[in-house]
Design an enzyme around this catalytic site. Sequence first.
Site, PDB file in Angstrom:
ATOM      1  N   GLN B  79      34.868  -3.726  25.512  1.00  9.15           N
ATOM      2  CA  GLN B  79      35.486  -4.004  24.214  1.00  9.15           C
ATOM      3  C   GLN B  79      36.924  -3.483  24.159  1.00  9.15           C
ATOM      4  O   GLN B  79      37.319  -2.654  24.961  1.00  9.15           O
ATOM      5  CB  GLN B  79      34.647  -3.361  23.099  1.00  9.15           C
ATOM      6  N   TYR B 109      29.447   7.826   5.666  1.00  7.43           N
ATOM      7  CA  TYR B 109      28.628   7.052   6.597  1.00  7.43           C
ATOM      8  C   TYR B 109      27.818   7.962   7.520  1.00  7.43           C
ATOM      9  O   TYR B 109      26.592   7.840   7.627  1.00  7.43           O
ATOM     10  CB  TYR B 109      29.527   6.123   7.408  1.00  7.43           C
ATOM     11  N   GLN B 110      28.474   8.897   8.176  1.00  4.61           N
ATOM     12  CA  GLN B 110      27.800   9.727   9.187  1.00  4.61           C
ATOM     13  C   GLN B 110      26.730  10.619   8.545  1.00  4.61           C
ATOM     14  O   GLN B 110      25.637  10.777   9.085  1.00  4.61           O
ATOM     15  CB  GLN B 110      28.803  10.638   9.906  1.00  4.61           C
ATOM     16  N   ASP B 134      30.985   7.732  18.785  1.00  8.97           N
ATOM     17  CA  ASP B 134      32.060   8.558  18.241  1.00  8.97           C
ATOM     18  C   ASP B 134      31.664  10.030  18.158  1.00  8.97           C
ATOM     19  O   ASP B 134      32.523  10.902  18.180  1.00  8.97           O
ATOM     20  CB  ASP B 134      32.495   8.035  16.865  1.00  8.97           C
ATOM     21  N   ASP B 185      22.245   1.065  28.258  1.00 12.63           N
ATOM     22  CA  ASP B 185      21.916   0.218  27.111  1.00 12.63           C
ATOM     23  C   ASP B 185      20.704   0.795  26.374  1.00 12.63           C
ATOM     24  O   ASP B 185      19.713   1.197  26.999  1.00 12.63           O
ATOM     25  CB  ASP B 185      21.607  -1.182  27.637  1.00 12.63           C
ATOM     26  N   GLY B 186      20.800   0.833  25.052  1.00 12.92           N
ATOM     27  CA  GLY B 186      19.743   1.429  24.243  1.00 12.92           C
ATOM     28  C   GLY B 186      18.388   0.755  24.433  1.00 12.92           C
ATOM     29  O   GLY B 186      17.350   1.421  24.489  1.00 12.92           O
ATOM     30  N   ASP B 204      23.174   3.083  15.494  1.00 12.56           N
ATOM     31  CA  ASP B 204      24.528   2.902  14.950  1.00 12.56           C
ATOM     32  C   ASP B 204      25.317   2.131  15.990  1.00 12.56           C
ATOM     33  O   ASP B 204      26.246   2.650  16.592  1.00 12.56           O
ATOM     34  CB  ASP B 204      25.156   4.284  14.709  1.00 12.56           C
ATOM     35  N   ASP B 207      29.030  -3.262  14.647  1.00 16.67           N
ATOM     36  CA  ASP B 207      29.681  -3.509  13.380  1.00 16.67           C
ATOM     37  C   ASP B 207      30.737  -4.579  13.634  1.00 16.67           C
ATOM     38  O   ASP B 207      31.547  -4.406  14.521  1.00 16.67           O
ATOM     39  CB  ASP B 207      30.345  -2.224  12.879  1.00 16.67           C
ATOM     40  N   TYR B 273      35.077  -0.049   4.304  1.00 15.95           N
ATOM     41  CA  TYR B 273      34.253  -1.183   4.744  1.00 15.95           C
ATOM     42  C   TYR B 273      34.326  -2.317   3.718  1.00 15.95           C
ATOM     43  O   TYR B 273      34.545  -2.074   2.536  1.00 15.95           O
ATOM     44  CB  TYR B 273      32.791  -0.757   4.919  1.00 15.95           C
TER      45      TYR B 273
END
Lengths: 350, 350
Positions: B79, B109-110, B134, B185-186, B204, B207, B273
């Site tokens: 990305q 958010y967190q 993050d 990868d999750g 998370d 987005d 957002y």
Amino acid sequence: MDSIISFMVPHSSCLTYNGKNGVSALPNRASQVLHNEEPDSHIHPKVPGWFSEDCPIWPGQAHFLRVEKILFQGKSKYQSMMVFQSSTYGKVFVLDGALQLTEKDECSYQEMMTHLPLCSIPNPKKVMLIGGGDGGILREISRHSSVEQIDICEIDTMLIDVYKEFFPDVAIGYEDCRVKLHVTDGTLFLNSVPSGTYDAIIVDAFDPIRPDHELFESEFFELVSKALRPGGVLCIQAESIWFKSLDIEQLLTKCRQIFKGCVDYAWTTVPAYPSGVIGFLLCSTDGPCVDFRNPINPIDPQNYGISKQPLKFYTTEVHSAAFCLPSFAKKFTDPKAKSSSCNGFDRERH
Amino acid sequence: MDSIISFMVPHSSCLTYNGKNGVSALPNRASQVLHNEEPDSHIHPKVPGWFSEDCPIWPGQAHFLRVEKILFQGKSKYQSMMVFQSSTYGKVFVLDGALQLTEKDECSYQEMMTHLPLCSIPNPKKVMLIGGGDGGILREISRHSSVEQIDICEIDTMLIDVYKEFFPDVAIGYEDCRVKLHVTDGTLFLNSVPSGTYDAIIVDAFDPIRPDHELFESEFFELVSKALRPGGVLCIQAESIWFKSLDIEQLLTKCRQIFKGCVDYAWTTVPAYPSGVIGFLLCSTDGPCVDFRNPINPIDPQNYGISKQPLKFYTTEVHSAAFCLPSFAKKFTDPKAKSSSCNGFDRERH
């Protein structure tokens, strides 16, 4: 810092308020209208087809809405107005370049502004609205069958006419036979009413809120306090928890001194407003104690009043939740100041 | 419909991820980096100095932020990333043109994403985080002293490095010695863990949320459900109540079938957002009943974990209030479906 542009729409699509161009249903109030031969100065060619607020008190950010069509543009002797059809927020009303209302989210603002105060006191009978010329708060007040008298002070009749023409589901509030329109300044009107007249006063007068505005002067709050009955309530729009353009803590401290009852702060989500939230300052005068957080006067869900619709946003749960502030904003509501403010009239809290 | 522009900043101020230009503290991961000789295609000259998301799933609106300075711009093999200093939201992180995080509002958010699930169950010990590279959710998990193991699956190590460089107060979460990073990868990782491993899984990952994304496929939810212990909990970001890009009602119905415990929906304010709010889907597996609305595991206010700060947003009151939905969204949480989902494990509700 550069100011970001406002009405980014081609001039050719603008309609002016002159009784022609599809707004013929508006009464002819030519005396109020400064004919807008020169297109609105906010129009900007850089991002054609998009609208954004020009809000110097919220610098560094701007919310853009895509304009499908401008439906109306004009000026009264007080302010400039624009109505446009947006692609995602329905019709949008703009006053002096500031977004006032969108069809998509007006429900949250109007319902919370009205029912936070009216559901917090038993059987409100006399209600005063300062501003709120769009009629949406009138529509919401009309859901309360106990109310006998609704006085609204709106100085700009052109604004009312434009709302009646383009937002009939909002302006429908004027059709309630309890409504009496006073075309006068709210402060002047307050000076003329006998002490203790109203159960509730709702102030929806200016947007954006500026810290130096007369509405936030002690004198104005003292007039409101005098016009309320003991234990009567005020609700006034009071900025976003996320911004510091208004010192909310200082405002609440001042109101605690003036109103001598309960003073509290709530907020709700309004996507079209900067930061996506707006706050409400709620005050009660010395007298029977009001606990804004625990509403005692629920709305009859079968009573739509003058509206054709059930409530879209407000619930009793949402009412109480609106007072739950993030840690960083909890200082707004100093519990010590609150508990000491109910002088012997305290009632059991749930 | 025209797409609105994204990075409206002059090319000359861009830094690329190449170990020079003031980002030298970043480890040299040249193999991951597509050197960005051609400036990001989102850059647009029309409104110089302003950033806006390019979000086709939220058409007709755009939130613009003023850019003071671009601090970083680069591409990993997954990305593109940009960090800029905004004039009112602090530093801002942008991923593939979508705003991910701002310093001003990341707290809401967190903190909500983490404490809504972890404060709803007693003594969480093993927690898994999918995405959230993050580090902010790790920082929040670290406030829970009962937690013994924190597994995070983040596939993009460059993203982690960029956060560590530019957002040390967010990425500080990695410094908790309970954190184990799995660069994978999750979904693959979930396939490899024994059934019933985790008390809580927080997702998370993406987005904006797209309705056709694999995270919203039954298969993914089934993997999560299997990896949770009985009465374990999932929290996943789930769109705004104001938009219809994701069918939240349908999503909740699907999750009720898969998780067989309690399924609920909460929301919070995040000004940066779209629409200013974001939602959270919360699910518990069959087992000891979880009542997400009434948290039973409060955070010790003296325990900052790895963070240097007390909570900025979350409180127990805010937790419960987050589940109060406006009338128009109440259908999301069908009480019938909820009450029938606690199979014999129901506990007293407050």
